[in-house]
Motif scaffolding. Structure first.
Motif, PDB file in Angstrom:
ATOM      1  N   TRP A   1       1.025   4.542   0.765  1.00 45.15           N
ATOM      2  CA  TRP A   1       1.834   3.561   1.479  1.00 45.15           C
ATOM      3  C   TRP A   1       1.403   2.167   1.056  1.00 45.15           C
ATOM      4  O   TRP A   1       0.209   1.903   0.898  1.00 45.15           O
TER       5      TRP A   1
ATOM      6  N   ASP B   1       2.019  -1.855   2.233  1.00 45.49           N
ATOM      7  CA  ASP B   1       2.566  -2.772   3.233  1.00 45.49           C
ATOM      8  C   ASP B   1       2.809  -4.132   2.616  1.00 45.49           C
ATOM      9  O   ASP B   1       2.117  -4.538   1.684  1.00 45.49           O
TER      10      ASP B   1
ATOM     11  N   GLN C   1       7.567  -2.207   4.179  1.00 48.70           N
ATOM     12  CA  GLN C   1       6.634  -1.167   3.772  1.00 48.70           C
ATOM     13  C   GLN C   1       7.332  -0.261   2.763  1.00 48.70           C
ATOM     14  O   GLN C   1       8.557  -0.229   2.695  1.00 48.70           O
ATOM     15  N   SER C   2       6.519   0.466   1.996  1.00 49.87           N
ATOM     16  CA  SER C   2       7.057   1.392   1.010  1.00 49.87           C
ATOM     17  C   SER C   2       6.302   2.713   1.117  1.00 49.87           C
ATOM     18  O   SER C   2       5.066   2.727   1.074  1.00 49.87           O
ATOM     19  N   PRO C   3       7.040   3.826   1.251  1.00 50.90           N
ATOM     20  CA  PRO C   3       6.397   5.136   1.363  1.00 50.90           C
ATOM     21  C   PRO C   3       5.653   5.514   0.079  1.00 50.90           C
ATOM     22  O   PRO C   3       5.956   4.990  -0.995  1.00 50.90           O
ATOM     23  N   PRO C   4       4.719   6.445   0.170  1.00 53.66           N
ATOM     24  CA  PRO C   4       3.943   6.864  -1.002  1.00 53.66           C
ATOM     25  C   PRO C   4       4.822   7.258  -2.190  1.00 53.66           C
ATOM     26  O   PRO C   4       5.813   7.976  -2.019  1.00 53.66           O
TER      27      PRO C   4
END
Length: 129
Positions: free
Chosen positions: A67, A69, A89-92
Motif C-alpha cells: 500500500w 499513501d 492511497q494505492s492498493p498493493p
C-alpha cells in the motif's frame, strides 16, 4: 504539493528511488527516514492525477509493492498525521488511486477550514476564534 509515502524501504530500493528522482523520472524531490521505514516522494500538485499516477507507476517499476499513501503538504501544515491524514492511497501492486474511507483533510475541506492557516471559507479573521 504533496507526497507519496511508500513504506518498508530498504537501502537498494531507496537508491533506485533516489536515482530516479535525481534523473527526473519521479517527482520534485524525495527523502527517506533514517531507519528506512518510510520514504517521501514529492509532487507539485495533489490535484494532478495524471502526474500522481505517473509517479506511482515509476515507484511500482522500481520495486514498491505494498500500500502507498499520499498526503498533502497543506494537511501537514494543519497538523494532521497518521491514517486520518491520507488524501489518496494505492492498493498493493496497483497504480490505481483511490480516496480512503475517511480523511480528516477531506472532511476539513468540506467544512470550509483553510488549507493554509488563513480565514475559514466565508469568514473573516482567524477561524479558530
Amino acid at each position: 504539493m504533496g507526497k507519496w509515502m511508500p513504506k518498508g524501504i530498504n537501502r537498494p530500493l531507496w537508491e533506485r528511488i533516489s536515482g530516479a528522482t535525481i534523473e527526473g523520472y519521479l517527482g520534485i524531490g524525495s527523502k527517506v527516514l533514517k531507519n528506512f521505514t518510510l520514504a517521501c516522494v514529492y509532487t507539485r500538485d495533489y490535484r494532478d492525477l495524471d502526474d500522481l499516477v505517473r509517479v506511482l507507476g515509476v515507484l511500482r517499476e522500481l520495486g514498491v509493492v505494498g500500500w502507498v499513501d499520499y498526503k498533502r503538504d497543506c494537511d501537514t501544515g494543519r497538523g494532521l498525521y497518521g491514517r486520518g491524514a491520507v488524501y489518496w492511497q494505492s492498493p498493493p501492486g496497483s497504480v490505481r488511486i483511490e480516496a480512503p474511507r475517511w480523511s480528516a483533510g477531506r472532511e476539513m475541506d468540506q467544512e470550509g477550514f483553510p488549507l493554509n492557516g488563513g480565514a475559514r471559507v466565508g469568514q473573516r479573521g482567524n477561524w479558530w476564534r
